[in-house]
Scaffold this active site. Sequence first.
Site, PDB file in Angstrom:
ATOM      1  N   ASP A 135       6.710  -3.840  -2.284  1.00 48.59           N
ATOM      2  CA  ASP A 135       7.169  -3.792  -0.900  1.00 48.59           C
ATOM      3  C   ASP A 135       8.665  -3.485  -0.889  1.00 48.59           C
ATOM      4  O   ASP A 135       9.374  -3.800  -1.850  1.00 48.59           O
ATOM      5  CB  ASP A 135       6.861  -5.122  -0.213  1.00 48.59           C
ATOM      6  CG  ASP A 135       5.356  -5.379  -0.119  1.00 48.59           C
ATOM      7  OD1 ASP A 135       4.564  -4.475  -0.451  1.00 48.59           O
ATOM      8  OD2 ASP A 135       4.975  -6.489   0.276  1.00 48.59           O
ATOM      9  N   SER A 157      -4.670  -2.670   0.913  1.00 51.91           N
ATOM     10  CA  SER A 157      -3.583  -2.786  -0.060  1.00 51.91           C
ATOM     11  C   SER A 157      -3.828  -3.800  -1.168  1.00 51.91           C
ATOM     12  O   SER A 157      -3.152  -3.772  -2.187  1.00 51.91           O
ATOM     13  CB  SER A 157      -2.270  -3.116   0.651  1.00 51.91           C
ATOM     14  OG  SER A 157      -2.330  -4.394   1.240  1.00 51.91           O
ATOM     15  N   HIS A 174       0.243  -9.994   0.444  1.00 45.39           N
ATOM     16  CA  HIS A 174       0.431  -9.334  -0.848  1.00 45.39           C
ATOM     17  C   HIS A 174       0.713 -10.375  -1.930  1.00 45.39           C
ATOM     18  O   HIS A 174       0.936 -11.539  -1.638  1.00 45.39           O
ATOM     19  CB  HIS A 174       1.578  -8.325  -0.787  1.00 45.39           C
ATOM     20  CG  HIS A 174       1.219  -7.038  -0.120  1.00 45.39           C
ATOM     21  ND1 HIS A 174       2.153  -6.100   0.237  1.00 45.39           N
ATOM     22  CD2 HIS A 174       0.023  -6.517   0.259  1.00 45.39           C
ATOM     23  CE1 HIS A 174       1.552  -5.064   0.808  1.00 45.39           C
ATOM     24  NE2 HIS A 174       0.251  -5.302   0.832  1.00 45.39           N
TER      25      HIS A 174
END
Length: 140
Positions: free
Chosen positions: A104, A31, A79
Amino acid sequence: MSTKKEILTYVVIIIIGLIIAQHMNVVVSGSMEPVFYRGDIVIVQKADMLGIHEFDPDSVQVGDIVVYDASWFSSPVIHRVINSTEKKGTKYYEIKGDNNKVPDPYWVTSARIKERVVTIGDQPLIIPKVGYITIAIKGL
């Protein structure tokens, strides 16, 4: 006397190893590509490690890469913060994987942010590929 010094040396080495290990996090998904890849290890600062605060989660800035407890995923997520706001005295962060099309699912409070990836300039501190050992052992 020499035996006591040897034992003390081993204890110190083990303690240092444990502290260093607590500052490494294995990347288990793609990701965040191309910044880092599955199997890489990122070096992190801790919001709270045995009462030591290496950074304040309220000081996180847009662009920082953080590790947080996601309510939508069973493991911590690594992230990037893409937006922030404050509502009624509480900071909230919008977070997204660089390789993901959408952020998210939920904004995150600073209380959920547990670690921040250490950067040198704009580059995160990474040990490439070494994390595959952990991924293989855990079956991820």
